[in-house]
Design a protein around this motif. Structure first.
Motif, PDB file in Angstrom:
ATOM      1  N   ASP A  19      -5.781 -14.528   2.792  1.00  0.00           N
ATOM      2  CA  ASP A  19      -4.350 -14.722   3.002  1.00  0.00           C
ATOM      3  C   ASP A  19      -3.974 -13.849   4.187  1.00  0.00           C
ATOM      4  N   LEU A  20      -3.770 -14.478   5.339  1.00  0.00           N
ATOM      5  CA  LEU A  20      -3.434 -13.743   6.556  1.00  0.00           C
ATOM      6  C   LEU A  20      -2.003 -14.065   6.934  1.00  0.00           C
ATOM      7  N   ASP A  21      -1.151 -13.076   6.828  1.00  0.00           N
ATOM      8  CA  ASP A  21       0.261 -13.250   7.191  1.00  0.00           C
ATOM      9  C   ASP A  21       0.877 -14.452   6.477  1.00  0.00           C
ATOM     10  N   GLY A  22       0.536 -14.638   5.203  1.00  0.00           N
ATOM     11  CA  GLY A  22       1.099 -15.726   4.426  1.00  0.00           C
ATOM     12  C   GLY A  22       0.405 -17.063   4.591  1.00  0.00           C
ATOM     13  N   GLN A  23      -0.573 -17.144   5.484  1.00  0.00           N
ATOM     14  CA  GLN A  23      -1.337 -18.380   5.693  1.00  0.00           C
ATOM     15  C   GLN A  23      -2.624 -18.307   4.873  1.00  0.00           C
ATOM     16  N   LYS A  24      -2.790 -19.246   3.949  1.00  0.00           N
ATOM     17  CA  LYS A  24      -3.983 -19.248   3.107  1.00  0.00           C
ATOM     18  C   LYS A  24      -5.114 -19.994   3.816  1.00  0.00           C
ATOM     19  N   LEU A  25      -6.248 -19.309   3.934  1.00  0.00           N
ATOM     20  CA  LEU A  25      -7.412 -19.830   4.634  1.00  0.00           C
ATOM     21  C   LEU A  25      -8.645 -19.653   3.771  1.00  0.00           C
ATOM     22  N   PHE A  26      -9.725 -20.314   4.154  1.00  0.00           N
ATOM     23  CA  PHE A  26     -11.012 -19.995   3.549  1.00  0.00           C
ATOM     24  C   PHE A  26     -12.103 -20.190   4.589  1.00  0.00           C
ATOM     25  N   ALA A  27     -13.178 -19.446   4.388  1.00  0.00           N
ATOM     26  CA  ALA A  27     -14.320 -19.507   5.291  1.00  0.00           C
ATOM     27  C   ALA A  27     -15.564 -19.840   4.481  1.00  0.00           C
ATOM     28  N   VAL A  28     -16.468 -20.571   5.119  1.00  0.00           N
ATOM     29  CA  VAL A  28     -17.745 -20.937   4.510  1.00  0.00           C
ATOM     30  C   VAL A  28     -18.833 -20.597   5.522  1.00  0.00           C
ATOM     31  N   ARG A  29     -19.924 -19.989   5.039  1.00  0.00           N
ATOM     32  CA  ARG A  29     -21.079 -19.770   5.918  1.00  0.00           C
ATOM     33  C   ARG A  29     -22.208 -20.678   5.430  1.00  0.00           C
ATOM     34  N   ARG A  30     -22.737 -21.457   6.359  1.00  0.00           N
ATOM     35  CA  ARG A  30     -23.857 -22.350   6.044  1.00  0.00           C
ATOM     36  C   ARG A  30     -24.853 -22.278   7.182  1.00  0.00           C
ATOM     37  N   ALA A  31     -26.111 -21.994   6.838  1.00  0.00           N
ATOM     38  CA  ALA A  31     -27.188 -21.876   7.831  1.00  0.00           C
ATOM     39  C   ALA A  31     -26.790 -20.912   8.956  1.00  0.00           C
ATOM     40  N   GLY A  32     -26.124 -19.823   8.575  1.00  0.00           N
ATOM     41  CA  GLY A  32     -25.745 -18.791   9.536  1.00  0.00           C
ATOM     42  C   GLY A  32     -24.475 -19.068  10.317  1.00  0.00           C
ATOM     43  N   GLN A  33     -23.953 -20.273  10.242  1.00  0.00           N
ATOM     44  CA  GLN A  33     -22.741 -20.655  10.986  1.00  0.00           C
ATOM     45  C   GLN A  33     -21.514 -20.510  10.101  1.00  0.00           C
ATOM     46  N   VAL A  34     -20.404 -20.024  10.692  1.00  0.00           N
ATOM     47  CA  VAL A  34     -19.156 -19.840   9.943  1.00  0.00           C
ATOM     48  C   VAL A  34     -18.187 -20.967  10.274  1.00  0.00           C
ATOM     49  N   TYR A  35     -17.549 -21.498   9.236  1.00  0.00           N
ATOM     50  CA  TYR A  35     -16.526 -22.539   9.369  1.00  0.00           C
ATOM     51  C   TYR A  35     -15.280 -22.042   8.651  1.00  0.00           C
ATOM     52  N   VAL A  36     -14.108 -22.161   9.292  1.00  0.00           N
ATOM     53  CA  VAL A  36     -12.858 -21.683   8.701  1.00  0.00           C
ATOM     54  C   VAL A  36     -11.855 -22.837   8.664  1.00  0.00           C
ATOM     55  N   TYR A  37     -11.173 -22.960   7.521  1.00  0.00           N
ATOM     56  CA  TYR A  37     -10.188 -24.028   7.320  1.00  0.00           C
ATOM     57  C   TYR A  37      -8.930 -23.467   6.678  1.00  0.00           C
ATOM     58  N   ILE A  38      -7.818 -24.168   6.869  1.00  0.00           N
ATOM     59  CA  ILE A  38      -6.602 -23.869   6.115  1.00  0.00           C
ATOM     60  C   ILE A  38      -6.841 -24.339   4.685  1.00  0.00           C
ATOM     61  N   ASN A  39      -6.473 -23.507   3.728  1.00  0.00           N
ATOM     62  CA  ASN A  39      -6.717 -23.802   2.307  1.00  0.00           C
ATOM     63  C   ASN A  39      -5.631 -24.731   1.772  1.00  0.00           C
ATOM     64  N   ARG A  40      -5.769 -26.012   2.139  1.00  0.00           N
ATOM     65  CA  ARG A  40      -4.802 -27.014   1.684  1.00  0.00           C
ATOM     66  C   ARG A  40      -5.488 -28.380   1.666  1.00  0.00           C
ATOM     67  N   CYS A  41      -5.545 -28.974   0.489  1.00  0.00           N
ATOM     68  CA  CYS A  41      -6.139 -30.307   0.365  1.00  0.00           C
ATOM     69  C   CYS A  41      -5.213 -31.333   1.019  1.00  0.00           C
ATOM     70  N   PRO A  42      -5.742 -32.240   1.847  1.00  0.00           N
ATOM     71  CA  PRO A  42      -4.877 -33.245   2.482  1.00  0.00           C
ATOM     72  C   PRO A  42      -4.276 -34.235   1.487  1.00  0.00           C
ATOM     73  N   HIS A  43      -4.817 -34.311   0.279  1.00  0.00           N
ATOM     74  CA  HIS A  43      -4.314 -35.267  -0.711  1.00  0.00           C
ATOM     75  C   HIS A  43      -2.999 -34.814  -1.323  1.00  0.00           C
ATOM     76  N   ARG A  44      -2.946 -33.596  -1.842  1.00  0.00           N
ATOM     77  CA  ARG A  44      -1.744 -33.107  -2.520  1.00  0.00           C
ATOM     78  C   ARG A  44      -1.162 -31.830  -1.915  1.00  0.00           C
ATOM     79  N   GLY A  45      -1.822 -31.284  -0.920  1.00  0.00           N
ATOM     80  CA  GLY A  45      -1.312 -30.064  -0.303  1.00  0.00           C
ATOM     81  C   GLY A  45      -1.526 -28.817  -1.144  1.00  0.00           C
ATOM     82  N   VAL A  46      -2.445 -28.889  -2.109  1.00  0.00           N
ATOM     83  CA  VAL A  46      -2.722 -27.744  -2.979  1.00  0.00           C
ATOM     84  C   VAL A  46      -3.936 -26.973  -2.464  1.00  0.00           C
ATOM     85  N   GLY A  47      -4.087 -25.729  -2.936  1.00  0.00           N
ATOM     86  CA  GLY A  47      -5.270 -24.949  -2.613  1.00  0.00           C
ATOM     87  C   GLY A  47      -6.504 -25.604  -3.223  1.00  0.00           C
TER      88      GLY A  47
END
Length: 105
Positions: A19-47
């Motif tokens: 939670d950075l400045d009120g923006q909910k995010l999440f990060a995933v590391r796969r095969a050494g690479q980092v991917y970051v997304y906003i924590n919001r499902c496009p279907h319902r807008g929920v975490g």
């Protein structure tokens, strides 16, 4: 660029919420690479997480929405199964250096 966490705080094949400045995010590391997304499902807008920091399916190969079971590719956030198939998570530009993971938000 804003500091997210040190590289060692995000193990390979794992995910972590932020939670950075009120923006909910999440990060995933796969095969050494980092991917970051906003924590919001496009279907319902929920975490997406099941429990804190749990954004991946049981095989740790896809991002899974806890609410409706939608599955997303880790590499680009595209929904490949579920009610929002064809839609995508919102990517957050990131980079990693010796200090840690940084995002452009």
């Amino acid at each position: 660029m804003k500091f997210l966490c040190t590289g060692s705080e995000l193990a390979d094949s794992s995910s972590r919420g932020f939670d950075l400045d009120g923006q909910k995010l999440f990060a995933v590391r796969r095969a050494g690479q980092v991917y970051v997304y906003i924590n919001r499902c496009p279907h319902r807008g929920v975490g997406l997480e099941w429990t804190p920091d749990q954004f991946l399916d049981p095989s740790n190969s896809l991002i899974q929405c806890a609410t409706h079971g939608a599955l997303f590719l880790i590499e680009d956030g595209e929904c490949v199964a579920g009610p929002c198939a064809g839609q995508s998570l919102t990517t957050v530009e990131s980079r990693e250096d010796d200090q840690g993971i940084w995002i452009n938000l």
